[in-house]
Design a protein around this motif. Structure first.
Motif, mmCIF file in Angstrom:
data_model
loop_
_atom_site.group_PDB
_atom_site.id
_atom_site.type_symbol
_atom_site.label_atom_id
_atom_site.label_comp_id
_atom_site.label_asym_id
_atom_site.label_seq_id
_atom_site.Cartn_x
_atom_site.Cartn_y
_atom_site.Cartn_z
ATOM 1 N N PRO A 212 0.815 -1.225 0.000
ATOM 2 C CA PRO A 212 0.000 0.000 0.000
ATOM 3 C C PRO A 212 0.845 1.270 0.000
ATOM 4 O O PRO A 212 0.397 2.312 -0.496
ATOM 5 C CB PRO A 212 -0.820 -0.129 1.297
ATOM 6 N N GLU A 215 1.793 1.839 -3.575
ATOM 7 C CA GLU A 215 0.615 2.245 -4.348
ATOM 8 C C GLU A 215 0.147 3.653 -4.008
ATOM 9 O O GLU A 215 -0.762 4.179 -4.660
ATOM 10 C CB GLU A 215 -0.515 1.246 -4.099
ATOM 11 N N LYS A 217 -1.394 4.463 -1.308
ATOM 12 C CA LYS A 217 -2.582 4.405 -0.458
ATOM 13 C C LYS A 217 -2.244 4.707 1.001
ATOM 14 O O LYS A 217 -3.111 5.120 1.779
ATOM 15 C CB LYS A 217 -3.230 3.025 -0.559
ATOM 16 N N HIS A 219 0.868 6.596 3.363
ATOM 17 C CA HIS A 219 2.071 7.414 3.265
ATOM 18 C C HIS A 219 3.078 7.045 4.345
ATOM 19 O O HIS A 219 2.738 6.443 5.361
ATOM 20 C CB HIS A 219 1.736 8.909 3.331
#
Length: 385
Positions: A212, A215, A217, A219
């Motif tokens: 993630p 991606e 999504k 941080h």
């Protein structure tokens, strides 16, 4: 259903209403105005002479991971056996029955980002939660919300004692890069398999947790106090095109012009207390004001339990005393914190459609004499003075 009436309402969305009203239904704000009639069977709170604010937000703390009045048995914030632990999750350790949760919502703090500490290069997953509840699963706003990474003294000190890497800042950066590259290669192999699971790489729990982040999504939440460590965090985030916020940013005021150009938000603090290590030698409450003036979006943190969470308004007040404008100080613990966390569609301001997280104060919350009269979380009165 709850109707708050006759209050001075600070929406933190550009409006202040005198003798204003807020109507709450279920867990949402459904109406804000100056002449709302009380629906039948609504609980009415008369806020005459009082100030109404959105619930405050601490964008970086460790609530529930270091429990109150207890030692090792309640210390679950750092898994100091491996410098790379992206797979561990705050919600598996945070104890909402701890006294500090009650102190938080009684102090007007309704939401927090809580997660692992800074012992490891990659510490694990932060969660955004409400501060009231008995079961953490029912308190989650978003999870995972960030991946904790750490630079500077802390990982060095922990692993120097173990005589293993990272013992230098070079190794900290190298271990982070190595893990990111492993995660990229892992992702590429999955994509190349084109849905054929027989061709998938061997399942790797740590690398799965990093996907993630790749991606965008989730941080990176980069613990960095010193200017050079801040720049290292930025260097690596830019190298791999990753989203990131700067956590602590203690020497941010020394490099504010650079940080303004880079465009990363900063969650500043804890700025109150002893300079307990070398990288805090430039600690000052002036940092939020300098960064804000330079155009850096800021939030203010307690880093609880470093500073007890209920003192978040005091931290904002001390930043204001050191030059941060009052409105910016308030936004740093409400709407800016929500925006930095990516949650401004739900929390951080009093607007129709948002979560009914509302705090009624007897005085301005940045006045150290102020007390909370009511705390409402998700449309429920959880505290009444």
């Amino acid at each position: 259903m709850i109707l708050i009436k006759n209050g001075q309402i600070y929406t933190m969305a550009g409006k202040t209403l005198n003798n204003g009203s807020i109507l709450v239904k279920d867990n949402k704000i459904v109406e804000i105005g100056t002449s709302i009639n009380a629906p039948e069977a609504a609980t009415v709170i008369d806020a005459e002479g009082k100030m109404v604010f959105p619930g405050m937000i601490d964008a970086h703390c460790h609530l529930g991971l270091w429990e109150d009045a207890i030692g090792f048995e309640g210390a679950d914030g750092n898994e100091m056996t491996d410098p790379v632990t992206p797979h561990i999750r705050a919600i598996d350790a945070a104890n909402p029955m701890d006294k500090t949760f009650e102190e938080a919502y009684q102090g007007g703090i309704t939401s927090v980002a809580t997660g692992p500490g800074s012992a490891n290069v990659i510490g694990g997953q932060f969660a955004a939660i409400k501060t009231f509840g008995k079961r953490i699963d029912d308190m989650i706003i978003a999870e995972p919300i960030a991946m904790k990474i750490a630079f500077g003294e802390n990982p060095k000190r922990v692993y120097n004692d173990k005589k293993q890497a990272p013992m230098t800042r070079m190794a900290t950066a190298a271990i982070l890069r190595e893990t990111i590259i492993k995660a990229i290669n892992y992702r590429n192999k999955i994509e190349e398999a084109n849905g054929d699971k027989s061709k998938y790489p061997t399942y790797d729990f740590k690398l799965e947790a990093m996907l993630p982040v790749l991606e965008g999504k989730v941080h990176l939440k980069a613990h960095a106090h010193r200017a050079d460590d801040i720049f290292t965090a930025i260097r690596i985030a830019k190298e791999f095109g990753l989203k990131m916020t700067l956590e602590h940013c203690t020497e941010g005021h020394l490099i504010a012009d650079y940080l303004s150009e880079e465009g990363y938000a900063a969650i500043v603090g804890p700025s109150m207390g002893h300079r307990s290590k070398f990288e805090l030698r430039n600690l000052t409450f002036e940092t939020p004001a300098v960064l804000s003036k330079a155009g850096v979006k800021i939030a203010i943190m307690t880093d609880s339990p470093v500073i007890p969470l209920q003192h978040l308004p005091m931290c904002a007040a001390l930043a204001m005393k050191s030059g941060l404008p009052e409105e910016e100080a308030l936004k740093a613990i409400t709407i800016y914190a929500a925006e930095i966390l990516g949650l401004s569609d739900r929390i951080g301001s009093l607007e129709v459609g948002k979560d009914a997280d509302i705090v009624i104060w007897d005085k301005h919350p940045l006045d150290l004499q102020a007390s909370v009269c009511y705390t409402i979380i998700d449309g429920n009165i959880v505290y009444k003075r």
